[in-house]
Write a protein that holds these residues in place. Structure first.
Motif, mmCIF file in Angstrom:
data_model
loop_
_atom_site.group_PDB
_atom_site.id
_atom_site.type_symbol
_atom_site.label_atom_id
_atom_site.label_comp_id
_atom_site.label_asym_id
_atom_site.label_seq_id
_atom_site.Cartn_x
_atom_site.Cartn_y
_atom_site.Cartn_z
ATOM 1 N N ASP A 30 0.820 -1.215 0.000
ATOM 2 C CA ASP A 30 0.000 0.000 0.000
ATOM 3 C C ASP A 30 0.856 1.268 0.000
ATOM 4 O O ASP A 30 0.576 2.215 -0.725
ATOM 5 C CB ASP A 30 -1.001 -0.008 1.176
ATOM 6 C CG ASP A 30 -0.345 -0.271 2.532
ATOM 7 O OD1 ASP A 30 0.908 -0.339 2.613
ATOM 8 O OD2 ASP A 30 -1.092 -0.411 3.528
ATOM 9 N N HIS A 31 1.964 1.260 0.743
ATOM 10 C CA HIS A 31 2.755 2.488 0.853
ATOM 11 C C HIS A 31 3.536 2.803 -0.411
ATOM 12 O O HIS A 31 4.027 3.909 -0.589
ATOM 13 C CB HIS A 31 3.716 2.399 2.056
ATOM 14 C CG HIS A 31 4.740 1.306 1.928
ATOM 15 N ND1 HIS A 31 5.886 1.459 1.185
ATOM 16 C CD2 HIS A 31 4.759 0.041 2.415
ATOM 17 C CE1 HIS A 31 6.587 0.321 1.238
ATOM 18 N NE2 HIS A 31 5.926 -0.544 1.969
ATOM 19 N N GLU A 32 3.657 1.813 -1.303
ATOM 20 C CA GLU A 32 4.430 2.065 -2.527
ATOM 21 C C GLU A 32 3.648 2.895 -3.541
ATOM 22 O O GLU A 32 4.236 3.556 -4.398
ATOM 23 C CB GLU A 32 4.797 0.735 -3.203
ATOM 24 C CG GLU A 32 5.767 -0.130 -2.436
ATOM 25 C CD GLU A 32 6.093 -1.382 -3.240
ATOM 26 O OE1 GLU A 32 7.148 -1.404 -3.880
ATOM 27 O OE2 GLU A 32 5.272 -2.333 -3.235
ATOM 28 N N VAL A 33 2.316 2.800 -3.497
ATOM 29 C CA VAL A 33 1.487 3.458 -4.512
ATOM 30 C C VAL A 33 1.115 4.849 -4.008
ATOM 31 O O VAL A 33 0.462 4.976 -2.967
ATOM 32 C CB VAL A 33 0.226 2.625 -4.813
ATOM 33 C CG1 VAL A 33 -0.626 3.298 -5.881
ATOM 34 C CG2 VAL A 33 0.627 1.223 -5.246
ATOM 35 N N THR A 34 1.544 5.863 -4.742
ATOM 36 C CA THR A 34 1.390 7.239 -4.278
ATOM 37 C C THR A 34 0.886 8.121 -5.420
ATOM 38 O O THR A 34 0.551 7.635 -6.490
ATOM 39 C CB THR A 34 2.748 7.802 -3.804
ATOM 40 O OG1 THR A 34 3.609 7.905 -4.943
ATOM 41 C CG2 THR A 34 3.392 6.917 -2.756
ATOM 42 N N ARG A 35 0.928 9.427 -5.202
ATOM 43 C CA ARG A 35 0.548 10.374 -6.253
ATOM 44 C C ARG A 35 1.659 10.522 -7.289
ATOM 45 O O ARG A 35 1.486 11.230 -8.281
ATOM 46 C CB ARG A 35 0.208 11.734 -5.634
ATOM 47 C CG ARG A 35 -1.054 11.715 -4.775
ATOM 48 C CD ARG A 35 -2.318 11.671 -5.609
ATOM 49 N NE ARG A 35 -2.721 12.958 -6.160
ATOM 50 C CZ ARG A 35 -3.528 13.106 -7.207
ATOM 51 N NH1 ARG A 35 -4.000 12.034 -7.829
ATOM 52 N NH2 ARG A 35 -3.852 14.299 -7.642
ATOM 53 N N THR A 36 2.791 9.895 -7.051
ATOM 54 C CA THR A 36 3.824 9.850 -8.089
ATOM 55 C C THR A 36 3.713 8.493 -8.777
ATOM 56 O O THR A 36 3.957 7.458 -8.149
ATOM 57 C CB THR A 36 5.228 9.996 -7.465
ATOM 58 O OG1 THR A 36 5.262 11.219 -6.743
ATOM 59 C CG2 THR A 36 6.306 10.010 -8.546
ATOM 60 N N PRO A 37 3.311 8.469 -10.038
ATOM 61 C CA PRO A 37 3.064 7.178 -10.685
ATOM 62 C C PRO A 37 4.304 6.292 -10.680
ATOM 63 O O PRO A 37 5.436 6.769 -10.757
ATOM 64 C CB PRO A 37 2.701 7.574 -12.131
ATOM 65 C CG PRO A 37 2.205 8.979 -12.024
ATOM 66 C CD PRO A 37 2.990 9.612 -10.912
ATOM 67 N N ASP A 54 -8.410 11.354 -3.907
ATOM 68 C CA ASP A 54 -9.038 10.830 -2.685
ATOM 69 C C ASP A 54 -8.447 9.493 -2.247
ATOM 70 O O ASP A 54 -9.046 8.771 -1.443
ATOM 71 C CB ASP A 54 -10.569 10.777 -2.815
ATOM 72 C CG ASP A 54 -11.011 10.047 -4.062
ATOM 73 O OD1 ASP A 54 -10.145 9.422 -4.716
ATOM 74 O OD2 ASP A 54 -12.213 10.085 -4.381
ATOM 75 N N GLY A 55 -7.275 9.160 -2.771
ATOM 76 C CA GLY A 55 -6.530 8.043 -2.189
ATOM 77 C C GLY A 55 -6.792 6.679 -2.784
ATOM 78 O O GLY A 55 -6.269 5.679 -2.309
ATOM 79 N N ARG A 56 -7.580 6.621 -3.824
ATOM 80 C CA ARG A 56 -7.886 5.331 -4.441
ATOM 81 C C ARG A 56 -6.718 4.899 -5.327
ATOM 82 O O ARG A 56 -6.181 5.694 -6.092
ATOM 83 C CB ARG A 56 -9.148 5.483 -5.288
ATOM 84 C CG ARG A 56 -10.023 4.273 -5.394
ATOM 85 C CD ARG A 56 -11.436 4.664 -5.867
ATOM 86 N NE ARG A 56 -11.457 5.809 -6.761
ATOM 87 C CZ ARG A 56 -11.228 5.737 -8.087
ATOM 88 N NH1 ARG A 56 -10.968 4.586 -8.658
ATOM 89 N NH2 ARG A 56 -11.280 6.842 -8.830
ATOM 90 N N ALA A 57 -6.320 3.622 -5.226
ATOM 91 C CA ALA A 57 -5.240 3.116 -6.074
ATOM 92 C C ALA A 57 -5.791 2.787 -7.460
ATOM 93 O O ALA A 57 -6.903 2.272 -7.592
ATOM 94 C CB ALA A 57 -4.619 1.875 -5.442
ATOM 95 N N VAL A 58 -4.990 3.094 -8.482
ATOM 96 C CA VAL A 58 -5.402 2.910 -9.875
ATOM 97 C C VAL A 58 -4.323 2.104 -10.588
ATOM 98 O O VAL A 58 -3.133 2.317 -10.366
ATOM 99 C CB VAL A 58 -5.559 4.283 -10.574
ATOM 100 C CG1 VAL A 58 -5.903 4.114 -12.052
ATOM 101 C CG2 VAL A 58 -6.605 5.133 -9.875
ATOM 102 N N ALA A 59 -4.761 1.175 -11.448
ATOM 103 C CA ALA A 59 -3.814 0.415 -12.273
ATOM 104 C C ALA A 59 -4.216 0.562 -13.734
ATOM 105 O O ALA A 59 -5.285 0.103 -14.138
ATOM 106 C CB ALA A 59 -3.821 -1.059 -11.872
#
Ligand code: FES
Ligand code: FES
Ligand SMILES: [Fe+2]
Lengths: 382, 327
Positions: A30-37, A54-59
């Motif tokens: 979880d901590h790896e995925v941020t606002r920096t792609p 709003d913090g949702r992870a996107v792939a």
């Protein structure tokens, strides 16, 4: 694709196992995925991972619709968008183009694949297969990862081998005696009985070693809880596999004869080795692991010591797995044979093969291509 | 979801063909390299028109789960460019060259609610979506508009399968759809998938933009087959090259220019990408913009056109004449 390759029903010992696509795989902590792609290849598909405002992870597929530039090199824009670093096309979190800088309209075909994501147990899980089947209830149970009754941490190993080799490794722990001599290995491992059971999605391998000396790793752990402990222990390893590639191992030792096999573990220490293996390519894997414990929850020292201890142990596996993969590739004309100790791993293989068959793919086939891609035979001069 | 456009060509045998609505034939094919066909996919195939091989696209209406049988439905347009005539002439046993399913119109799973909108033969792109959404019990409505019940393919099946999830509008029963009314009622989190005549799609797009709804939630597919006017024959000139040629009713301007020997640039050939753009130097008549590449503002300016789909039209007896410059 399929017409040249008759399915072989019997073999369960493929050297290079294709990976099911209709499954949740961990893409990242979880901590790896941020606002920096960020970019990561999952199940042979390069993904761009980021979070919305709003913090949702996107792939999203890590290739722009226009000229396939990696979106992971771009930046997030607006509430949920990402901008291609090359000519500035903006996509929303569903992979739909919302802005084409050089024109007044948007080409209706302009989309990049967006993959279903679930965030659970401190991991970001993605589904690369048929999105209609992406049921969050199919995320394997790893609840110890974020259950307040458990504490611990882990890391990621970039394993240079097919994911199935890691599963084989974890499903049969007799290798501890030879690979992990200085930490958790002991000869009682290969001498003791084990019991294998399975259902449609899971396999369990249970092994008890009663009245033995605790190996160094476990002696330290039991003394963290019972500082004056000395003497014999009852040791257990209960391996829980959940398809396609998650293995949670209930491990521990208790003072010998205090009733642990019957269910009273109060005189012992209990850990869970959490492992989930994500195929990266057919010959490399992202191996996410953590060691969780249910005693001395307050001690960050113990968390750090356990993470470091397991890192050393798994480093030994990593060396072996890479060497094994290299030997497999260097000996393409030799097959695998099986031992009785492989029963747990063989059930895992069979379950995976059934998943592949349900996807219309034989385990003998060339490695998986994601669901939507097709054999790239280009017609010339159409 | 993925929009895949890698072309894999194969042979397909016609195993069934039947008239299922006025002017619409259902054609079932058995391809020799079947693959699963997701909702929203189409096939490209080669048909022979006036002795020339030409490429046409048709939505996959339904397919067996393994893709071994694939059904298309073809409307014989009064102003056919020849493709639909050839398709209507197909017989059981005929073999065609077709692609494996191509995807330009993927259905996303997981939206809070959906509106599927089909006008006329546009239903062919929508049927599989309705069935897929019904299967996963998604919240959706299918709005299906047509001239008359007899001309509306798959109407009876869909009514039976979808029950109160389908709403029908039939012109000759006086229940013509009001686009304004429809768009006004759409909840903001709705995803719309539409396919139909360009007038309908343009009207929806305008109402959608006027309401300020998120443009990316309006999904549509166009094969560039319809316009605001019936196709007419017109003349196109390229003064710089000394080219003058007539564009017949059944040919596109791009095709006519190619036949006249002009080296034309193009990609999609359905009015989406803008690569076939020509600049209008002079115009006797009007432009029937049939593309989705230009904005309304650009269309009104009549300075450029996508020659793969757009045409010149005349309001008088004298055919239109357009002078252009090409890239
Ligand atoms: S490659 Fe992404 S906008 Fe051109
Ligand atoms: S070729 Fe793409 S718009 Fe004409
Ligand atoms: Fe090991």
């Amino acid at each position: 694709m399929t017409d040249t390759m008759p399915a072989r029903q019997t073999s369960t010992t493929h050297k290079v196992m294709p990976h099911p696509l209709n499954a949740w795989y961990v893409a990242a902590w979880d901590h790896e995925v941020t606002r920096t792609p960020m970019s990561r290849r999952i199940a042979d598909r390069p993904l761009a991972l980021y979070r919305t405002e709003d913090g949702r992870a996107v792939a999203l597929a890590d290739a722009c619709w226009h000229r396939l530039a990696p979106l992971s090199m771009g930046k997030v824009v607006g509430r949920d968008g990402i901008q291609c670093p090359y000519h500035g096309i903006v996509y929303d979190s569903l992979g739909r183009c919302v802005s084409m800088p050089a024109q007044e309209t948007i080409n209706p075909s302009a989309t990049v694949p967006s993959f279903p994501v679930v965030e659970r147990y401190r991991y970001v899980w993605v589904w690369l297969g048929d999105p209609a089947l992406a049921d969050p209830d199919l995320v394997p149970d790893m609840h110890q990862m974020d259950d307040p009754a458990w504490a611990g941490d882990g890391l990621t190993i970039h394993a240079k081998c097919n994911f199935q080799l890691v599963l084989d490794n974890l499903m049969d722990l007799t290798h501890e005696e030879f690979v992990h001599t200085s930490s958790i290995g002991q000869e009682e491992l290969s001498e003791s009985e084990f019991i294998v059971s399975h259902d449609e999605r899971t396999v369990t391998v249970e092994r008890w070693m009663l009245g033995i000396d605790a190996p160094p790793f476990w002696l330290k752990n039991i003394r963290d809880k019972f500082p004056d402990f000395s003497g014999k222990v009852d040791r257990w390893q209960i391996i829980h596999f959940e398809a396609p590639s998650t293995i949670c191992i209930d491990v521990g030792v208790a003072k010998a004869g205090t009733g642990a096999p019957e269910g009273d573990r109060s005189q012992g220490v209990n850990g869970y080795v959490m492992n989930t293996i994500t195929p990266e390519t057919d010959r490399t894997s992202h191996y996410f692991w953590a060691f969780m414990r249910n005693y001395r929850l307050e001690s960050q020292l113990i968390t750090t010591q356990l993470r470091q201890g397991v890192t050393r142990v798994f480093g030994e596996d990593e060396v072996m797995l890479q060497a094994q993969q290299e030997a497999i590739d260097a000996n393409p004309d030799y097959e695998f044979y099986n031992l009785n100790i492989d029963a747990g791993g063989m059930w895992a293989r069979r379950i995976i093969e059934r998943m592949l068959a349900a996807e219309g793919r034989s385990a003998r086939m060339a490695p998986a291509a994601p669901a939507s891609s097709m054999t790239p035979v280009r017609r010339t001069g159409a | 979801m993925v929009a895949s456009n890698i072309e894999v060509w194969q042979h397909a045998t016609v195993v069934e063909t039947s008239e299922i609505a006025t002017g619409i034939r259902r054609i079932v094919l058995e391809p020799n390299r079947p693959v699963k066909a997701d909702p929203g996919t189409h096939l490209d195939l080669m048909v022979t028109i006036d002795g020339r091989p030409e490429r046409r696209s048709y939505s996959i209406v339904d397919a067996s789960p393994d893709g071994r049988r694939v059904a298309l439905s073809v409307f014989r347009t009064p102003a056919s460019r020849g493709g639909s005539i050839a398709m209507h002439a197909l017989q059981v046993g005929d073999v065609l060259e077709v692609t494996q399913p191509l995807q330009n119109f993927p259905l996303r799973h997981g939206a809070p609610r959906y509106l599927l909108l089909a006008g006329g033969v546009g239903i062919t792109a929508i049927v599989a979506m309705a069935r897929a959404l019904a299967r996963v019990k998604a919240e959706f409505t299918l709005v299906y508009a047509g001239r008359s019940r007899a001309a509306m393919a798959y109407l009876a099946e869909l009514e039976a399968e979808l029950g109160d999830r389908i709403r029908i509008h039939v012109d000759d029963e006086g229940t013509t759809m009001s686009v304004a009314g429809l768009v006004e009622q759409i909840a903001e989190d709705t995803e719309v998938y539409m396919c139909g005549p360009i007038r309908l799609m343009d009207a929806v797009r305008r109402a959608w933009n006027d309401r300020g709804l998120p443009p990316q939630q309006l999904r549509y597919e166009t094969f560039g087959a319809s316009g605001w006017f019936d196709p007419q024959e017109f003349t196109v000139r390229i003064p710089r090259l000394g080219v003058e040629t007539v564009v017949p009713k059944g040919r596109s301007m791009l095709e006519a220019l190619e036949e006249a020997g002009v080296d034309m640039m193009f990609d999609c050939r359905r009015g989406e990408c803008g690569l076939c753009e020509v600049r209008v130097l002079d115009l006797a008549g009007d432009v029937d913009h049939r593309d989705v590449f230009y904005s309304d503002r650009q269309k009104e300016a009549r300075a450029k056109m996508c020659c793969c789909v757009s045409r010149a039209v005349s309001a008088t007896d004298a055919p239109a004449v357009v002078s252009i410059e090409v890239s």
